[in-house]
Design a protein around this motif. Structure first.
Motif, PDB file in Angstrom:
ATOM      1  N   LEU A 236       2.270   1.504   0.776  1.00 52.47           N
ATOM      2  CA  LEU A 236       1.643   1.145  -0.489  1.00 52.47           C
ATOM      3  C   LEU A 236       1.682   2.319  -1.446  1.00 52.47           C
ATOM      4  O   LEU A 236       1.805   3.464  -1.026  1.00 52.47           O
ATOM      5  N   SER A 237       1.542   2.017  -2.719  1.00 50.53           N
ATOM      6  CA  SER A 237       1.302   3.061  -3.713  1.00 50.53           C
ATOM      7  C   SER A 237       0.026   2.680  -4.442  1.00 50.53           C
ATOM      8  O   SER A 237      -0.385   1.519  -4.442  1.00 50.53           O
ATOM      9  N   ARG A 238      -0.635   3.660  -5.043  1.00 48.30           N
ATOM     10  CA  ARG A 238      -1.865   3.371  -5.764  1.00 48.30           C
ATOM     11  C   ARG A 238      -1.861   4.110  -7.088  1.00 48.30           C
ATOM     12  O   ARG A 238      -1.288   5.191  -7.215  1.00 48.30           O
ATOM     13  N   THR A 239      -2.488   3.487  -8.065  1.00 54.26           N
ATOM     14  CA  THR A 239      -2.644   4.098  -9.371  1.00 54.26           C
ATOM     15  C   THR A 239      -4.100   3.977  -9.783  1.00 54.26           C
ATOM     16  O   THR A 239      -4.785   3.018  -9.416  1.00 54.26           O
ATOM     17  N   LYS A 240      -4.561   4.956 -10.524  1.00 50.71           N
ATOM     18  CA  LYS A 240      -5.935   4.954 -11.014  1.00 50.71           C
ATOM     19  C   LYS A 240      -6.114   3.781 -11.971  1.00 50.71           C
ATOM     20  O   LYS A 240      -5.279   3.550 -12.850  1.00 50.71           O
ATOM     21  N   SER A 241      -7.178   3.044 -11.778  1.00 45.50           N
ATOM     22  CA  SER A 241      -7.471   1.892 -12.625  1.00 45.50           C
ATOM     23  C   SER A 241      -8.977   1.867 -12.862  1.00 45.50           C
ATOM     24  O   SER A 241      -9.738   1.467 -11.981  1.00 45.50           O
ATOM     25  N   GLY A 242      -9.406   2.347 -14.011  1.00 44.81           N
ATOM     26  CA  GLY A 242     -10.835   2.449 -14.288  1.00 44.81           C
ATOM     27  C   GLY A 242     -11.466   3.481 -13.372  1.00 44.81           C
ATOM     28  O   GLY A 242     -10.992   4.598 -13.257  1.00 44.81           O
ATOM     29  N   LYS A 243     -12.521   3.066 -12.666  1.00 43.92           N
ATOM     30  CA  LYS A 243     -13.195   3.971 -11.729  1.00 43.92           C
ATOM     31  C   LYS A 243     -12.577   3.935 -10.343  1.00 43.92           C
ATOM     32  O   LYS A 243     -12.913   4.753  -9.494  1.00 43.92           O
ATOM     33  N   GLY A 244     -11.693   2.972 -10.093  1.00 42.48           N
ATOM     34  CA  GLY A 244     -11.093   2.816  -8.775  1.00 42.48           C
ATOM     35  C   GLY A 244      -9.582   2.925  -8.822  1.00 42.48           C
ATOM     36  O   GLY A 244      -9.009   3.534  -9.728  1.00 42.48           O
ATOM     37  N   TYR A 245      -8.958   2.304  -7.838  1.00 42.39           N
ATOM     38  CA  TYR A 245      -7.502   2.325  -7.727  1.00 42.39           C
ATOM     39  C   TYR A 245      -6.970   0.913  -7.630  1.00 42.39           C
ATOM     40  O   TYR A 245      -7.652   0.003  -7.165  1.00 42.39           O
ATOM     41  N   SER A 246      -5.729   0.774  -8.030  1.00 44.69           N
ATOM     42  CA  SER A 246      -4.993  -0.462  -7.872  1.00 44.69           C
ATOM     43  C   SER A 246      -3.862  -0.175  -6.881  1.00 44.69           C
ATOM     44  O   SER A 246      -3.171   0.834  -7.006  1.00 44.69           O
ATOM     45  N   TYR A 247      -3.715  -1.035  -5.897  1.00 44.31           N
ATOM     46  CA  TYR A 247      -2.720  -0.839  -4.829  1.00 44.31           C
ATOM     47  C   TYR A 247      -1.609  -1.863  -4.969  1.00 44.31           C
ATOM     48  O   TYR A 247      -1.851  -3.009  -5.346  1.00 44.31           O
ATOM     49  N   ARG A 248      -0.387  -1.444  -4.619  1.00 42.53           N
ATOM     50  CA  ARG A 248       0.745  -2.376  -4.605  1.00 42.53           C
ATOM     51  C   ARG A 248       1.735  -1.959  -3.515  1.00 42.53           C
ATOM     52  O   ARG A 248       1.894  -0.776  -3.229  1.00 42.53           O
ATOM     53  N   PRO A 249       2.408  -2.953  -2.940  1.00 39.15           N
ATOM     54  CA  PRO A 249       3.366  -2.661  -1.860  1.00 39.15           C
ATOM     55  C   PRO A 249       4.589  -1.898  -2.379  1.00 39.15           C
ATOM     56  O   PRO A 249       5.060  -2.142  -3.488  1.00 39.15           O
ATOM     57  N   ASN A 250       5.081  -0.989  -1.569  1.00 40.05           N
ATOM     58  CA  ASN A 250       6.323  -0.274  -1.876  1.00 40.05           C
ATOM     59  C   ASN A 250       7.537  -1.013  -1.336  1.00 40.05           C
ATOM     60  O   ASN A 250       8.666  -0.652  -1.653  1.00 40.05           O
ATOM     61  N   VAL A 251       7.299  -1.997  -0.516  1.00 45.02           N
ATOM     62  CA  VAL A 251       8.364  -2.745   0.133  1.00 45.02           C
ATOM     63  C   VAL A 251       7.936  -4.210   0.190  1.00 45.02           C
ATOM     64  O   VAL A 251       6.748  -4.505   0.322  1.00 45.02           O
ATOM     65  N   THR A 252       8.894  -5.131   0.034  1.00 44.03           N
ATOM     66  CA  THR A 252       8.559  -6.553   0.135  1.00 44.03           C
ATOM     67  C   THR A 252       8.354  -6.924   1.598  1.00 44.03           C
ATOM     68  O   THR A 252       8.773  -6.204   2.509  1.00 44.03           O
ATOM     69  N   GLU A 253       7.723  -8.068   1.800  1.00 39.50           N
ATOM     70  CA  GLU A 253       7.486  -8.535   3.169  1.00 39.50           C
ATOM     71  C   GLU A 253       8.801  -8.736   3.911  1.00 39.50           C
ATOM     72  O   GLU A 253       8.945  -8.332   5.060  1.00 39.50           O
ATOM     73  N   SER A 254       9.791  -9.330   3.253  1.00 38.31           N
ATOM     74  CA  SER A 254      11.078  -9.573   3.918  1.00 38.31           C
ATOM     75  C   SER A 254      11.804  -8.262   4.232  1.00 38.31           C
ATOM     76  O   SER A 254      12.419  -8.128   5.282  1.00 38.31           O
ATOM     77  N   GLU A 255      11.711  -7.277   3.333  1.00 36.34           N
ATOM     78  CA  GLU A 255      12.320  -5.968   3.614  1.00 36.34           C
ATOM     79  C   GLU A 255      11.645  -5.308   4.817  1.00 36.34           C
ATOM     80  O   GLU A 255      12.314  -4.754   5.681  1.00 36.34           O
ATOM     81  N   TYR A 256      10.324  -5.378   4.846  1.00 43.08           N
ATOM     82  CA  TYR A 256       9.588  -4.774   5.959  1.00 43.08           C
ATOM     83  C   TYR A 256       9.962  -5.443   7.274  1.00 43.08           C
ATOM     84  O   TYR A 256      10.235  -4.773   8.267  1.00 43.08           O
ATOM     85  N   LEU A 257       9.993  -6.778   7.273  1.00 46.49           N
ATOM     86  CA  LEU A 257      10.315  -7.513   8.500  1.00 46.49           C
ATOM     87  C   LEU A 257      11.737  -7.222   8.962  1.00 46.49           C
ATOM     88  O   LEU A 257      11.977  -7.060  10.159  1.00 46.49           O
ATOM     89  N   SER A 258      12.683  -7.120   8.035  1.00 43.06           N
ATOM     90  CA  SER A 258      14.067  -6.858   8.437  1.00 43.06           C
ATOM     91  C   SER A 258      14.220  -5.455   9.006  1.00 43.06           C
ATOM     92  O   SER A 258      15.023  -5.231   9.904  1.00 43.06           O
ATOM     93  N   ARG A 259      13.451  -4.495   8.521  1.00 46.40           N
ATOM     94  CA  ARG A 259      13.499  -3.131   9.060  1.00 46.40           C
ATOM     95  C   ARG A 259      12.797  -3.027  10.396  1.00 46.40           C
ATOM     96  O   ARG A 259      13.071  -2.106  11.172  1.00 46.40           O
ATOM     97  N   SER A 260      11.853  -3.924  10.656  1.00 46.05           N
ATOM     98  CA  SER A 260      11.063  -3.869  11.882  1.00 46.05           C
ATOM     99  C   SER A 260      11.800  -4.468  13.066  1.00 46.05           C
ATOM    100  O   SER A 260      11.436  -4.228  14.200  1.00 46.05           O
ATOM    101  N   ILE A 261      12.799  -5.268  12.779  1.00 51.23           N
ATOM    102  CA  ILE A 261      13.508  -5.964  13.866  1.00 51.23           C
ATOM    103  C   ILE A 261      14.496  -5.045  14.544  1.00 51.23           C
ATOM    104  O   ILE A 261      15.100  -4.221  13.999  1.00 51.23           O
TER     105      ILE A 261
END
Length: 83
Positions: free
Chosen positions: A58-83
């Motif tokens: 994941l990556s995170r960016t400051k958003s107000g008082k907290g953070y916003s998180y987003r995946p660095n890799v799609t689910e299909s990319e992650y699954l294909s690398r895990s196999i």
């Protein structure tokens, strides 16, 4: 990403699944997207998300008082690398 480490544990997987579905979200948005029986405390979810940032999933960016998180890799990319 060659330096990303695999997802470990059910809560990490559920948080990643929520973010793959949401695209980008705050800790509370991820927490509310988790299945009710897995919906832990805000600080628990925050810790899991920060560990996923450290793992390079994941990556995170400051958003107000907290953070916003987003995946660095799609689910299909992650699954294909895990196999």
């Amino acid at each position: 990403m060659s330096n990303e480490r695999p997802i470990q544990g059910e809560l990490q997987l559920q948080c990643m699944t929520a973010l793959w579905r949401l695209g980008e979200a705050s800790v509370e948005q991820v927490r509310l997207a988790l299945p009710p029986k897995s919906r832990g405390a805000y600080t628990t979810v925050q810790t899991v998300l920060n560990r996923l940032v450290e793992r390079g999933l994941l990556s995170r960016t400051k958003s107000g008082k907290g953070y916003s998180y987003r995946p660095n890799v799609t689910e299909s990319e992650y699954l294909s690398r895990s196999i």
